[in-house]
Design a protein around this motif. Structure first.
Motif, PDB file in Angstrom:
ATOM      1  N   GLU A  52       1.274  -1.515  -0.256  1.00  0.00           N
ATOM      2  CA  GLU A  52      -0.305   0.219  -0.373  1.00  0.00           C
ATOM      3  C   GLU A  52       0.627   0.766  -0.243  1.00  0.00           C
ATOM      4  N   ALA A  53       1.834   1.673   0.594  1.00  0.00           N
ATOM      5  CA  ALA A  53       2.221   2.600   0.825  1.00  0.00           C
ATOM      6  C   ALA A  53       3.535   2.791  -0.182  1.00  0.00           C
ATOM      7  N   ALA A  54       3.966   1.775  -1.071  1.00  0.00           N
ATOM      8  CA  ALA A  54       4.672   1.186  -2.405  1.00  0.00           C
ATOM      9  C   ALA A  54       4.124   1.921  -3.854  1.00  0.00           C
ATOM     10  N   THR A  55       2.386   1.656  -2.984  1.00  0.00           N
ATOM     11  CA  THR A  55       1.425   2.185  -4.296  1.00  0.00           C
ATOM     12  C   THR A  55       1.760   4.083  -4.199  1.00  0.00           C
ATOM     13  N   GLU A  57      -3.941   1.149  -2.384  1.00  0.00           N
ATOM     14  CA  GLU A  57      -4.435  -0.317  -2.421  1.00  0.00           C
ATOM     15  C   GLU A  57      -3.118  -1.047  -3.352  1.00  0.00           C
ATOM     16  N   SER A  58      -2.856  -2.404  -2.441  1.00  0.00           N
ATOM     17  CA  SER A  58      -2.037  -3.043  -2.458  1.00  0.00           C
ATOM     18  C   SER A  58      -2.414  -3.405  -4.561  1.00  0.00           C
ATOM     19  N   GLY A  59      -1.430  -4.055  -5.007  1.00  0.00           N
ATOM     20  CA  GLY A  59      -1.897  -4.493  -6.369  1.00  0.00           C
ATOM     21  C   GLY A  59      -0.055  -4.884  -7.134  1.00  0.00           C
ATOM     22  N   LEU A  60      -0.254  -5.182  -8.562  1.00  0.00           N
ATOM     23  CA  LEU A  60       0.655  -5.075  -9.013  1.00  0.00           C
ATOM     24  C   LEU A  60       0.000  -4.140 -10.662  1.00  0.00           C
ATOM     25  N   LEU A  61       1.707  -4.300 -11.193  1.00  0.00           N
ATOM     26  CA  LEU A  61       1.717  -3.535 -11.714  1.00  0.00           C
ATOM     27  C   LEU A  61       2.905  -4.756 -12.776  1.00  0.00           C
ATOM     28  N   SER A 108       8.075   0.885   3.873  1.00  0.00           N
ATOM     29  CA  SER A 108       7.504   0.354   2.357  1.00  0.00           C
ATOM     30  C   SER A 108       7.949   0.037   1.802  1.00  0.00           C
ATOM     31  N   ALA A 109       7.707  -1.403   1.178  1.00  0.00           N
ATOM     32  CA  ALA A 109       8.070  -2.006   0.054  1.00  0.00           C
ATOM     33  C   ALA A 109       7.638  -2.634  -0.672  1.00  0.00           C
ATOM     34  N   ALA A 110       8.202  -2.707  -2.082  1.00  0.00           N
ATOM     35  CA  ALA A 110       7.899  -3.244  -3.046  1.00  0.00           C
ATOM     36  C   ALA A 110       8.920  -4.771  -3.653  1.00  0.00           C
ATOM     37  N   ALA A 111       8.586  -5.189  -4.735  1.00  0.00           N
ATOM     38  CA  ALA A 111       8.974  -7.343  -4.817  1.00  0.00           C
ATOM     39  C   ALA A 111       8.927  -7.235  -6.670  1.00  0.00           C
ATOM     40  N   THR A 112       9.917  -7.417  -7.680  1.00  0.00           N
ATOM     41  CA  THR A 112       9.799  -7.801  -8.873  1.00  0.00           C
ATOM     42  C   THR A 112       9.931  -9.502  -7.872  1.00  0.00           C
TER      43      THR A 112
END
Length: 352
Positions: free
Chosen positions: A165-168, A177-181, A264-268
């Protein structure tokens, strides 16, 4: 190395280019685009990052989902050693299977074995078209499940990024919101078919498919968390877990925030590569937060490396964490390549 910024050789028919280490990735991309080609080395801050710095740190971006990391894209390198000797590893051709693959040894060594001055890169034809979509989902678990379904399907995404959510919010893709690019490249007819499949997948997961064709949005995700403008004391980190645990890692990292800190965090997802930012009101709170993030990912069988932090925080939290297995081999290699310890001493894991 700022004056070593030329494209030394470009062989369009062979899909290779030899580039000096001081060249900016953005400039290299512009040069290759004129020939209808590109190198999918989409490291953060491409307009500012130099090829040598990216290779020395073995950095990669969201396109590693389809094309792999620098170690998959570099065919050969030229290196200056501590005694001034210049050597070559690899070659300027794609098919090269002689002797030891020293190229991969230098990539990611952070300049501790030698100074990279030139690299030969594997190129790809520029696709006819590219399209991207944002898929907001009810929670991280739904996003993770959809990502695994996409990876197991016939679809061939260039990018598949899972954002908390924070990375978005930081990337400007949504309202939190959480999600996928997801992005795909190819001929337009194939992209239309892939969009239809993705839309069906998204509906089944409880989300919807929203077109994102603004390249600036893609770049914002690629550059996260480097362009975020948080308040207080800030540190940026990366880590790794099994691809199936990407959502767990993001959730565990974000849970390390609290009243005095946020994470905040995101992932490949395809690689299980996690990246994120931690911020706090003072250096002690930030250091404690980073320790907690590292512990959380280690409990999932992963690791955390601190990429950027204030000096007061770096003094409290080791950048690399516990020494990995095989560090003794790495230390012996360091002594063999740089007996006097001249090159970037103490910069790498295990005090190398």
């Amino acid at each position: 190395l700022t004056r070593l910024d030329a494209v030394s050789a470009h062989e369009p028919a062979d899909l290779t280019a030899t580039v000096q280490a001081g060249a900016r990735l953005g400039q290299v991309e512009a040069r290759l685009a004129a020939a209808g080609q590109f190198v999918p080395l989409d490291a953060p801050l491409m307009e500012e990052a130099t090829l040598g710095g990216v290779l020395a740190a073995n950095l990669s971006g969201p396109q590693r989902c389809r094309y792999g990391t620098a170690r998959d894209l570099v065919l050969g390198v030229r290196v200056v050693h501590a005694d001034g000797t210049v050597t070559k590893a690899g070659a300027r051709v794609v098919k090269n299977a002689t002797a030891y693959d020293l190229t991969k040894l230098y990539l990611g060594s952070h300049g501790t074995l030698g100074v990279l001055i030139e690299a030969t890169l594997r190129l790809f034809p520029r696709p006819e078209a590219e399209r991207g979509w944002w898929i907001p989902l009810p929670d991280l678990d739904a996003a993770q499940a959809l990502a695994i379904r996409i990876l197991g399907s016939h679809l061939t995404p260039d990018r598949l990024e899972l954002l908390g959510e924070a990375a978005t919010r930081c990337s400007g893709l949504g309202r939190g919101e959480s999600g996928l690019l997801v992005t795909c490249a190819g001929v337009r007819e194939a992209l239309d078919a892939e969009a239809a499949v993705l839309a069906a997948f998204a509906r089944a997961a409880g989300g919807d498919l929203r077109p994102v064709d603004d390249l600036a949005r893609w770049a914002a995700v690629r550059d996260y968390p480097w362009r975020t403008q948080g308040e207080g004391w800030i540190a940026r980190w990366r880590g790794g877990v099994l691809p199936a645990d990407a959502a767990k890692a993001i959730r565990a990292a974000e849970a390390c925030g609290g009243q005095d800190a946020r994470v905040s965090a995101a992932a490949t997802v395809a690689a299980g590569a996690i990246r994120g930012e931690a911020a706090a009101g003072d250096p002690r709170a930030l250091a404690a937060t980073l320790v907690a993030v590292r512990r959380a990912l280690e409990e999932l069988g992963g690791f955390v490396v601190i990429l950027d932090a204030p000096a007061d925080v770096r003094a409290q939290v080791p950048a690399w964490g516990p020494d990995p297995e095989g560090v003794d081999v790495m230390q012996r290699l360091k002594r063999a390549f740089d007996p006097q310890g001249i090159l970037n001493p103490g910069r790498f894991v295990g005090g190398i």
